[in-house]
Write an enzyme that holds these catalytic residues in place. Structure first.
Site, PDB file in Angstrom:
ATOM      1  N   GLU A 198      65.537  37.182  35.364  1.00 40.05           N
ATOM      2  CA  GLU A 198      66.986  37.095  35.145  1.00 40.05           C
ATOM      3  C   GLU A 198      67.734  38.006  36.116  1.00 40.05           C
ATOM      4  O   GLU A 198      68.807  37.651  36.621  1.00 40.05           O
ATOM      5  CB  GLU A 198      67.343  37.495  33.704  1.00 40.05           C
ATOM      6  CG  GLU A 198      66.706  36.644  32.614  1.00 40.05           C
ATOM      7  CD  GLU A 198      65.388  37.217  32.114  1.00 40.05           C
ATOM      8  OE1 GLU A 198      64.574  37.701  32.945  1.00 40.05           O
ATOM      9  OE2 GLU A 198      65.163  37.179  30.895  1.00 40.05           O
TER      10      GLU A 198
ATOM     11  N   THR B 198      25.922  33.206  44.453  1.00 41.70           N
ATOM     12  CA  THR B 198      27.049  33.316  45.392  1.00 41.70           C
ATOM     13  C   THR B 198      26.942  34.614  46.180  1.00 41.70           C
ATOM     14  O   THR B 198      27.129  34.646  47.402  1.00 41.70           O
ATOM     15  CB  THR B 198      28.389  33.284  44.619  1.00 41.70           C
ATOM     16  OG1 THR B 198      28.456  32.057  43.900  1.00 41.70           O
ATOM     17  CG2 THR B 198      29.587  33.392  45.557  1.00 41.70           C
TER      18      THR B 198
ATOM     19  N   LEU C 293      34.812  39.930  48.302  1.00 43.46           N
ATOM     20  CA  LEU C 293      35.607  39.706  47.085  1.00 43.46           C
ATOM     21  C   LEU C 293      36.692  40.755  46.898  1.00 43.46           C
ATOM     22  O   LEU C 293      36.900  41.268  45.798  1.00 43.46           O
ATOM     23  CB  LEU C 293      34.694  39.653  45.847  1.00 43.46           C
ATOM     24  CG  LEU C 293      33.632  38.538  45.840  1.00 43.46           C
ATOM     25  CD1 LEU C 293      32.739  38.647  44.613  1.00 43.46           C
ATOM     26  CD2 LEU C 293      34.288  37.158  45.900  1.00 43.46           C
TER      27      LEU C 293
ATOM     28  N   ARG D 126      43.337  38.158  43.184  1.00 39.13           N
ATOM     29  CA  ARG D 126      42.319  39.212  43.024  1.00 39.13           C
ATOM     30  C   ARG D 126      42.964  40.581  42.888  1.00 39.13           C
ATOM     31  O   ARG D 126      42.506  41.432  42.129  1.00 39.13           O
ATOM     32  CB  ARG D 126      41.376  39.223  44.224  1.00 39.13           C
ATOM     33  CG  ARG D 126      40.411  38.056  44.265  1.00 39.13           C
ATOM     34  CD  ARG D 126      39.523  38.210  45.486  1.00 39.13           C
ATOM     35  NE  ARG D 126      38.658  37.066  45.685  1.00 39.13           N
ATOM     36  CZ  ARG D 126      38.111  36.746  46.857  1.00 39.13           C
ATOM     37  NH1 ARG D 126      38.359  37.486  47.938  1.00 39.13           N
ATOM     38  NH2 ARG D 126      37.331  35.701  46.962  1.00 39.13           N
TER      39      ARG D 126
END
Lengths: 335, 335
Positions: free
Chosen positions: B55, B218, B226, B206
């Site tokens: 707002e 992975t 990462l 992340r």
């Protein structure tokens, strides 16, 4: 978010894409009308040949919004809307701006000229995306400027040209688009994929295209009718690409009134048609790879199935995408 | 297209979804301010915890649009924007309408109360999507009504609730979303999939999530860091799901300052975190199937690859989708 001329033009562009493929032999065009304080009065599109142009649809809605004169909403013919607007506008449009993805037409075709209407209504500013290259319709800008309208051209021209491209292809030669439905998993086998809305949308496309191209295997296995019954529309001629002509001629596909069905070994027949939809899977995608102008993908947000189109290393530019009902509908071109 | 209250609220909703996942521990909220003639003055969102509420961002832009007083654009702190607005508004907002996806807050938290600001600016009408269920922030509606503001609740409430749901989950327990990138062909293998924008977007996620969950395979195969380097952000803690703990501890993943890395056989660690992103492929999708709240899919309009997620018969509702750069970004829930 910036609320500017591009924002208003984008609304017009998005409105027009909803009718891409459905306006043939006319172009898909969108129009936004903005009032003197910057309020959006209307966002409309041309929806079908013979019905009013985008500008007329938008001015009809804008007039109603400004006057509350609901009489105009009952009018369907372009000439009637023109007449009512010209007789009753009382200069309410004099500080309005109009955004149109395509230069307003200047000829009296199926409808009176939009450029003349806009001029006579005294609209202050007209923003145009693509210039009209149609020899008959062009000169809209000149007509507007002669009457004192401020004209701003080339607003989001690249996007507007992408919207107009199918029409330009039909003028030059023909427009060929490849339509398929797939799941998020990239698969198109194993049963119904698309939502009811998407399936109706495909039928609406079939109603307007003049030739539908499918593979022989699809006809043999799925035995489709390939008509436009979900929208009460007309079934297009069908070209079945096949080296064999041994089809079960009893299936409905061969018995739709007014339809011609061709069984051919190549695509030469396409040169006789203007607005051509190819429906198929991986092999049809590969076979038509070098002749397709645009791709239309109905993407269902589901998993399942095991096979789909995956032509290695092809990339697309998404020209327009929208969610309708459950699915995403994307118009793309290969890049 | 109908230009109505829903249209303005939808602009606010779309603006807010762009920051879904990025506003934690705050909710994603969007706000549109419309002037007395129906002109759109601003469409803004809350972008990050500590920065102004939606707002306030919208009123800042709307004030500038109405006054041309560019001083306000230089203000970044919510309290400074409040102060400038209250000192200089001169009742310019008295016929304006404000559309907010979430009931304006009524408490003085990191920023002064939005309900108080809106009341004191004399905004005429406030349209609200979701009611605030946060015990501390609620009663915004009452605060507004006490000062004579017309309040209309439950506008597109279902869509606004879907937008708010992640925040509610973090209050109740935690919000868990599964993120993956794939091609149109449904594949996620064989090299980089997403556009630069999408990859930056993942790094921004992340930066804000507090736990990132990945599979052991992975880590072994891709040796990912990462972190959030593409946005200069903070790397989250990492939970590696693996039955074996034999990882090459020399890879950067294990050496990010301030990060904890857990190697666990199950998901119990999740109960200690609030905003949790799972990144993975088919096996991680299956493993986390019953605990995921929302799915975030980066869809690249390309073909290629051969393997991806295809958990038979799963269906999604697309909660929000947008094109950014080349890709489509979709927030979905399983249905």
């Amino acid at each position: 978010m910036v609320i500017d001329n591009s924002f208003y033009m984008r609304l017009a562009i998005d409105a027009a894409w909803r009718y891409q493929g459905l306006t043939y032999p006319n172009p898909a065009v969108g129009c936004t009308v903005v009032g003197e304080h910057g309020e959006i009065l209307a966002v409309e599109a041309h929806t079908r040949a013979g019905l009013p142009h985008a500008e007329v649809n938008a001015l009809q809605q804008a007039y109603y919004k400004l006057t509350n004169d609901s009489y105009i909403l009952a009018l369907e013919k372009s000439v009637d809307i023109h007449t009512h607007l010209l007789a009753n506008h009382n200069n309410i449009f004099q500080n309005c701006s109009l955004y149109t993805t395509l230069e307003p037409c200047s000829h009296y075709g199926k409808t009176p000229s939009c450029a003349t209407l806009i001029s006579e209504l005294g609209i202050k500013r007209v923003y145009i995306g693509s210039s009209d290259t149609n020899a008959i319709a062009k000169n809209g800008t000149m007509r507007l400027q002669m009457s004192g309208t401020e004209v701003y051209s080339e607003l989001l021209e690249e996007e507007c040209n992408a919207l107009l491209y199918p029409f330009k292809r039909t003028l030059e030669e023909n427009f060929i688009f490849f339509k398929w439905a797939q799941r998020l998993s990239g698969t198109s086998d194993a049963g119904i994929i698309s939502s009811e809305y998407s399936r109706r949308s495909v039928h609406a496309m079939r109603d307007v295209c003049d030739l539908l191209v499918v593979g022989g295997e699809t006809v043999r296995q799925d035995r489709p009718t390939l008509d436009a019954r979900l929208v009460g529309g007309e079934a297009p001629d069908v070209l079945i690409l096949s080296h064999e002509s041994d089809f079960d001629r009893d299936i409905p596909l061969f018995h739709v009134k007014g339809r011609q069905v061709f069984i051919e070994k190549d695509l030469q027949k396409l040169s006789e048609y203007k607005n051509i939809m190819i429906e198929g899977g991986a092999s049809m995608y590969a076979y038509t790879h070098d002749i397709v102008d645009y791709y239309l993908c109905y993407l269902a947000p589901t998993f399942g199935g095991s096979r789909g189109i995956n032509f290695q290393d092809d990339s697309f530019e998404i020209l327009n995408q929208r969610k309708e009902d459950k699915d995403i509908i994307m118009w793309m071109k290969r890049i």
